[in-house]
Design a protein around this motif. Structure first.
Motif, PDB file in Angstrom:
ATOM      1  N   ARG A  35      39.071 100.573 114.330  1.00 33.29           N
ATOM      2  CA  ARG A  35      39.170  99.984 112.986  1.00 33.29           C
ATOM      3  C   ARG A  35      38.485  98.625 112.932  1.00 33.29           C
ATOM      4  NH1 ARG A  35      45.570 101.413 111.750  1.00 33.29           N
ATOM      5  NH2 ARG A  35      45.219 103.467 110.768  1.00 33.29           N
ATOM      6  N   ASP A  40      34.630  99.523 107.672  1.00 39.75           N
ATOM      7  CA  ASP A  40      34.224 100.206 106.437  1.00 39.75           C
ATOM      8  C   ASP A  40      34.583 101.692 106.436  1.00 39.75           C
ATOM      9  OD1 ASP A  40      33.204  97.818 105.556  1.00 39.75           O
ATOM     10  OD2 ASP A  40      31.137  98.265 106.124  1.00 39.75           O
ATOM     11  N   HIS A  42      37.526 102.882 107.270  1.00 36.65           N
ATOM     12  CA  HIS A  42      38.941 103.016 106.884  1.00 36.65           C
ATOM     13  C   HIS A  42      39.614 104.177 107.639  1.00 36.65           C
ATOM     14  CE1 HIS A  42      38.072 100.152 103.713  1.00 36.65           C
ATOM     15  NE2 HIS A  42      37.096 100.935 103.285  1.00 36.65           N
ATOM     16  N   ASN A 169      33.449  89.966 112.748  1.00 39.15           N
ATOM     17  CA  ASN A 169      34.631  89.529 112.004  1.00 39.15           C
ATOM     18  C   ASN A 169      35.696  88.973 112.958  1.00 39.15           C
ATOM     19  OD1 ASN A 169      36.733  91.710 112.684  1.00 39.15           O
ATOM     20  ND2 ASN A 169      35.012  92.968 111.998  1.00 39.15           N
TER      21      ASN A 169
END
Length: 308
Positions: A35, A40, A42, A169
Motif C-alpha cells: 500500500r 494509487d 488502493h 511519500n
C-alpha cells in the motif's frame, strides 16, 4: 564458526535478504508495504505472501524463485525482492523476474487484454543505476516519443535504500528508513509491527538453523566462485604469458634469420671482393678456386657459382 554464525544472525537486519524474506511473510506487513509503495492502487487485500513460488519458463531454462510473491483482489501480481549486493546485472535480472511474473498473469485461453498487471519491486542496498535517484519506476517507452508510456501491464520499481533524498511519500520513507536502520517514528504502526516481527524471526530456532546452514553454503559457494575466478584469472595470465613468449620467440627467430642472412651477405661480399682482387692479379680460375677453397668451407659447385 558457530560463534561467527551466531553473531551474524544476531546482527542481521532487514538489509539481509533472508531476514527481509521472513519479515515480509507476515500478511499485515506485506499488505501495508505494498500500500505504501503503490498508494494509487488502493489495495484492499492480498493472498498470503509466498516465498516458495518457483517458476521455470522452459524445461531447460533457469528457474525463478521469488523472495516474496503475492496477488491482490484485482488480480495484480507482485514480486518483492531484497537485493543486497550489486552484481552489475540488475536490468537483466529485473527482466527475468518480470518475464516469470508476467507468465503468471496470463491464463490459458484468456484474451491478451484480460491479462493481469505485474509489478516487480526491488529494494536495493545500493543505487541500482548510479543516477542518484531514490526510486526508479521503469516502463516501456517509444523511441522518439519518450513521454508515451506503453501500457503493457508491466511495472518495475526499484528503491535505492541508502539514498537520503526523501523523494517518496512519508510513509514509504519510514519503511526505507527502517530498512536502512535510520531514525524512524516509533509510533508508526508499520514500524511497531516490523519490530515485533523481527523479534519473532530472531527467536525462531528453525529459521536460525536454516539461516546458519544457508550462510555456510553461501560462504562455501563464494569460496568456490572465488577459486574459479582466481583459476580463470591465472589461466588468462598464463595464456597471455604464453602468447607473449611465443611473440618473443617469433621475434628472436626473426632476428636469428636476419642475422644469418647478414652473415651470408657479408661472406658473399668478402668472397666476391677476394675474387675481384685475385683477378686483378691475373690469376686464372683454377688458382682463384684453390685460394677460395683454402679460406672458405665451400664445395666446388658453390665456388663455381661465384666464378660465373
Amino acid at each position: 564458526m558457530n560463534e561467527f554464525l551466531q553473531k551474524k544472525w544476531e546482527a542481521a537486519d532487514l538489509t539481509d535478504d533472508y531476514i527481509f524474506n521472513k519479515v515480509m511473510l507476515d500478511y499485515d506487513i506485506c499488505l501495508e508495504v505494498l500500500r505504501r509503495i503503490l498508494p494509487d492502487l488502493h489495495i484492499k487485500k492480498i493472498d498470503l505472501p509466498n516465498n516458495q513460488q518457483e517458476i521455470a519458463l522452459a524445461p531447460d531454462a533457469k528457474a525463478v524463485r521469488f523472495d516474496i510473491y503475492t496477488t491482490d483482489e484485482q488480480g495484480n501480481h507482485y514480486d518483492i525482492e531484497m537485493q543486497v549486493a550489486d552484481h552489475h546485472n540488475i536490468a537483466k535480472r529485473i527482466r527475468y523476474y518480470q518475464t516469470a511474473s508476467s507468465m503468471e498473469a496470463y491464463d490459458k485461453g484468456q484474451p491478451y487484454e484480460k491479462a493481469d498487471d505485474s509489478y516487480v519491486i526491488f529494494f536495493c542496498n545500493f543505487d541500482p543505476f548510479q543516477l542518484g535517484e531514490q526510486r526508479y519506476i521503469l516502463h516501456k517507452h517509444i523511441d522518439g516519443v519518450p513521454e508515451y508510456v506503453v501500457k503493457d501491464g508491466q511495472t518495475d520499481i526499484l528503491f535505492n535504500v541508502p539514498s537520503l533524498k526523501h523523494d517518496v511519500n512519508p510513509k514509504m520513507q519510514a519503511f526505507l528508513d527502517m530498512i536502512a536502520q535510520r531514525k524512524v517514528e516509533e509510533s508508526d504502526p508499520l514500524v511497531v509491527k516490523l519490530r515485533k516481527r523481527m523479534a519473532v524471526v530472531k527467536r525462531n530456532r528453525k529459521w536460525r538453523s536454516e539461516y546458519m546452514r544457508r550462510s555456510v553454503y553461501e560462504m562455501d559457494q563464494e569460496m568456490r566462485e572465488q577459486r574459479i575466478k582466481e583459476d580463470e584469472e591465472q589461466i588468462k595470465k598464463d595464456q597471455e604469458q604464453i602468447k607473449k613468449e611465443k611473440q618473443e620467440l617469433k621475434e628472436a627467430n626473426q632476428r636469428l634469420v636476419e642475422g644469418n642472412q647478414r652473415l651470408v651477405n657479408n661472406r658473399n661480399a668478402v668472397i666476391k671482393s677476394l675474387i675481384c682482387t685475385l683477378r686483378n692479379l691475373d690469376l686464372d680460375n683454377h688458382l682463384i678456386k684453390k685460394e677460395i677453397k683454402k679460406n672458405f668451407d665451400l664445395k666446388d659447385e658453390e665456388i663455381d657459382k661465384y666464378l660465373k
